[in-house]
Design a protein around this motif. Structure first.
Motif, PDB file in Angstrom:
ATOM      1  N   PHE A 111      -5.049  23.638 -23.837  1.00 53.21           N
ATOM      2  CA  PHE A 111      -6.353  24.223 -23.530  1.00 53.21           C
ATOM      3  C   PHE A 111      -6.516  24.326 -22.017  1.00 53.21           C
ATOM      4  O   PHE A 111      -6.252  23.367 -21.285  1.00 53.21           O
ATOM      5  N   SER A 112      -6.952  25.499 -21.561  1.00 51.67           N
ATOM      6  CA  SER A 112      -7.065  25.777 -20.132  1.00 51.67           C
ATOM      7  C   SER A 112      -8.512  25.671 -19.666  1.00 51.67           C
ATOM      8  O   SER A 112      -9.431  26.123 -20.360  1.00 51.67           O
ATOM      9  N   HIS A 113      -8.695  25.092 -18.492  1.00 49.62           N
ATOM     10  CA  HIS A 113     -10.015  24.952 -17.882  1.00 49.62           C
ATOM     11  C   HIS A 113      -9.957  25.530 -16.462  1.00 49.62           C
ATOM     12  O   HIS A 113      -9.086  25.151 -15.678  1.00 49.62           O
ATOM     13  N   ARG A 114     -10.885  26.411 -16.143  1.00 45.09           N
ATOM     14  CA  ARG A 114     -10.950  26.964 -14.793  1.00 45.09           C
ATOM     15  C   ARG A 114     -11.458  25.890 -13.830  1.00 45.09           C
ATOM     16  O   ARG A 114     -12.534  25.324 -14.025  1.00 45.09           O
ATOM     17  N   ILE A 129      -4.772  22.405 -17.278  1.00 45.08           N
ATOM     18  CA  ILE A 129      -4.363  22.644 -18.664  1.00 45.08           C
ATOM     19  C   ILE A 129      -4.138  21.287 -19.329  1.00 45.08           C
ATOM     20  O   ILE A 129      -3.429  20.425 -18.787  1.00 45.08           O
ATOM     21  N   LEU A 130      -4.746  21.126 -20.505  1.00 47.70           N
ATOM     22  CA  LEU A 130      -4.705  19.852 -21.221  1.00 47.70           C
ATOM     23  C   LEU A 130      -4.125  20.040 -22.610  1.00 47.70           C
ATOM     24  O   LEU A 130      -4.151  21.139 -23.165  1.00 47.70           O
ATOM     25  N   ALA A 131      -3.642  18.935 -23.176  1.00 43.89           N
ATOM     26  CA  ALA A 131      -3.078  18.980 -24.529  1.00 43.89           C
ATOM     27  C   ALA A 131      -4.139  18.765 -25.592  1.00 43.89           C
ATOM     28  O   ALA A 131      -3.861  18.956 -26.778  1.00 43.89           O
ATOM     29  N   HIS A 132      -5.344  18.396 -25.187  1.00 38.49           N
ATOM     30  CA  HIS A 132      -6.409  18.135 -26.161  1.00 38.49           C
ATOM     31  C   HIS A 132      -7.673  18.864 -25.734  1.00 38.49           C
ATOM     32  O   HIS A 132      -8.003  18.924 -24.546  1.00 38.49           O
ATOM     33  N   ARG A 133      -8.386  19.398 -26.710  1.00 45.42           N
ATOM     34  CA  ARG A 133      -9.652  20.059 -26.389  1.00 45.42           C
ATOM     35  C   ARG A 133     -10.672  19.047 -25.871  1.00 45.42           C
ATOM     36  O   ARG A 133     -11.413  19.317 -24.927  1.00 45.42           O
ATOM     37  N   LYS A 134     -10.730  17.879 -26.492  1.00 44.98           N
ATOM     38  CA  LYS A 134     -11.635  16.833 -26.027  1.00 44.98           C
ATOM     39  C   LYS A 134     -10.949  16.045 -24.926  1.00 44.98           C
ATOM     40  O   LYS A 134      -9.843  15.533 -25.100  1.00 44.98           O
ATOM     41  N   VAL A 135     -11.597  15.939 -23.778  1.00 44.36           N
ATOM     42  CA  VAL A 135     -11.002  15.273 -22.616  1.00 44.36           C
ATOM     43  C   VAL A 135     -11.259  13.775 -22.721  1.00 44.36           C
ATOM     44  O   VAL A 135     -12.406  13.321 -22.629  1.00 44.36           O
ATOM     45  N   GLU A 136     -10.176  12.997 -22.905  1.00 42.58           N
ATOM     46  CA  GLU A 136     -10.311  11.557 -23.059  1.00 42.58           C
ATOM     47  C   GLU A 136     -10.058  10.811 -21.751  1.00 42.58           C
ATOM     48  O   GLU A 136     -10.670   9.781 -21.494  1.00 42.58           O
ATOM     49  N   HIS A 137      -9.155  11.316 -20.927  1.00 43.67           N
ATOM     50  CA  HIS A 137      -8.762  10.595 -19.715  1.00 43.67           C
ATOM     51  C   HIS A 137      -9.923  10.592 -18.719  1.00 43.67           C
ATOM     52  O   HIS A 137     -10.428  11.647 -18.333  1.00 43.67           O
ATOM     53  N   PRO A 138     -10.359   9.412 -18.251  1.00 40.47           N
ATOM     54  CA  PRO A 138     -11.535   9.365 -17.375  1.00 40.47           C
ATOM     55  C   PRO A 138     -11.332  10.076 -16.041  1.00 40.47           C
ATOM     56  O   PRO A 138     -12.280  10.650 -15.487  1.00 40.47           O
ATOM     57  N   PRO A 173      -3.832  30.489 -16.557  1.00 40.19           N
ATOM     58  CA  PRO A 173      -4.085  29.723 -17.779  1.00 40.19           C
ATOM     59  C   PRO A 173      -2.843  29.700 -18.659  1.00 40.19           C
ATOM     60  O   PRO A 173      -1.911  30.495 -18.471  1.00 40.19           O
ATOM     61  N   ALA A 174      -2.823  28.804 -19.607  1.00 42.59           N
ATOM     62  CA  ALA A 174      -1.715  28.758 -20.561  1.00 42.59           C
ATOM     63  C   ALA A 174      -1.745  30.012 -21.424  1.00 42.59           C
ATOM     64  O   ALA A 174      -2.816  30.519 -21.765  1.00 42.59           O
ATOM     65  N   PRO A 175      -0.575  30.548 -21.782  1.00 41.39           N
ATOM     66  CA  PRO A 175      -0.551  31.734 -22.647  1.00 41.39           C
ATOM     67  C   PRO A 175      -1.048  31.400 -24.046  1.00 41.39           C
ATOM     68  O   PRO A 175      -0.973  30.260 -24.498  1.00 41.39           O
ATOM     69  N   LEU A 182       2.690  14.350 -19.841  1.00 43.75           N
ATOM     70  CA  LEU A 182       1.763  14.576 -18.738  1.00 43.75           C
ATOM     71  C   LEU A 182       0.335  14.497 -19.257  1.00 43.75           C
ATOM     72  O   LEU A 182       0.066  14.812 -20.423  1.00 43.75           O
ATOM     73  N   ASP A 183      -0.580  14.104 -18.380  1.00 43.01           N
ATOM     74  CA  ASP A 183      -2.000  14.086 -18.735  1.00 43.01           C
ATOM     75  C   ASP A 183      -2.655  15.436 -18.492  1.00 43.01           C
ATOM     76  O   ASP A 183      -3.578  15.828 -19.208  1.00 43.01           O
ATOM     77  N   VAL A 184      -2.207  16.154 -17.481  1.00 41.77           N
ATOM     78  CA  VAL A 184      -2.804  17.432 -17.118  1.00 41.77           C
ATOM     79  C   VAL A 184      -1.792  18.230 -16.306  1.00 41.77           C
ATOM     80  O   VAL A 184      -0.937  17.657 -15.626  1.00 41.77           O
TER      81      VAL A 184
END
Length: 295
Positions: free
Chosen positions: A161-164, A274-283, A151-153, A143-145
């Motif tokens: 990584f969780s983003h509000r 919630i993402l698998a990477h701290r840096k967001v690559e997907h546009p 948030p993720a535990p 998954l991308d997101v």
């Protein structure tokens, strides 16, 4: 430590599935000594023994059990790779794989995804499942997101990584068929109506229970639902009153013949990406997060 040789890993994986080196060699149509040597090479590169003697056969060590778990994920991804590449090459545009927690209100999902849906050439794939299963798929990069109501535990083994994304207070709705001769104003009227609530797997359930208790309402619960869309459907059919985010106000009364009973601004539902990477690559994911902040 040497880089992992995936051929060695594959022979080890087959041996673990077949229950021994000899049966693995038979399945692979190879010499027993060849398979055994490849497994030893893998053990050498990892620095740990993966099999130990058990009676007349062998069994996995603790390190071997962990290696098998990772090998399963690696070869599942490898199996899916050719089809994914063919599909990506055949379909120009942007592909977004979204996991949607089953506790998340579906009208809220539409609101959360709105910044992304106008992307030219977007192909949106939505997968609904339990929160834990979606996090596992996210960690495996299936998954991308993930969109969720929590948030993720904190888990050092789960690097996500969780983003509000936002929040919404709740309001109560009821079908008109239940309101003939209703007793009391809002919120007292809820004590005399059948209620539909999310199950306790939803993060907002505890807040609703607390709100009802603080207003002295002993709820007559006639249904509990893990899926918020199903809950709203049964509410629309006349089974009971229910709470939904205020974002739903423009949709529920007009489109489904429901009446807004009242708002409860003290009860707030939070929404996260919630993402698998701290840096967001997907546009497209970047569009979802603006102006959200990491949590």
């Amino acid at each position: 430590m040497y880089p992992i040789n995936f051929r060695h890993l594959y022979y080890f994986w087959v041996a673990s599935k077949e229950g021994g080196i000899a049966r693995a060699a038979e399945r692979l149509d190879m010499a027993i000594q060849t398979v055994s040597t490849q497994v030893r090479e893998l053990e050498h590169s990892l620095g740990h023994t993966l099999f130990r003697s058990a009676g007349r056969g062998i069994e996995l060590t603790e390190a071997g059990t962990t290696a098998v778990r990772y090998a399963e994920q690696i070869f599942q991804l490898a199996e899916a790779l050719p089809a994914a590449v063919r599909e990506a090459a055949a379909e120009p545009g942007v592909r977004l794989n979204v996991g949607i927690a089953d506790s998340l209100p579906k009208l809220a999902v539409r609101h959360l995804l709105q910044p992304a849906v106008q992307t030219p050439g977007l192909r949106l794939l939505c997968h609904e499942s339990s929160f834990d299963d979606l996090l596992a798929d996210l960690a495996r990069h299936r998954l991308d997101v993930v969109l969720a109501d929590r948030p993720a535990p904190t888990n050092p083994n789960l690097r996500v990584f969780s983003h509000r994304l936002g929040k919404a207070s709740l309001a109560w709705y009821a079908p008109a068929t239940l309101l003939d001769g209703r007793e009391g104003d809002f919120p007292a009227c809820l004590a005399h109506l059948p209620l539909l609530l999310p199950t306790t797997h939803s993060a907002v359930r505890a807040r609703l229970d607390d709100w009802l208790a603080r207003h002295g309402i002993r709820p007559r619960i006639v249904g509990e639902f893990e899926d918020s869309a199903l809950l709203a459907t049964f509410g629309e059919s006349g089974l009971g009153a229910f709470a939904a985010p205020e974002w739903s106000f423009d949709d529920l009364p007009r489109a489904r013949g429901l009446t807004l009973l009242g708002r409860c601004p003290e009860v707030v539902e939070h929404f996260y990406a919630i993402l698998a990477h701290r840096k967001v690559e997907h546009p497209v994911v970047r569009k979802l997060l603006l102006p959200a902040e990491p949590s």
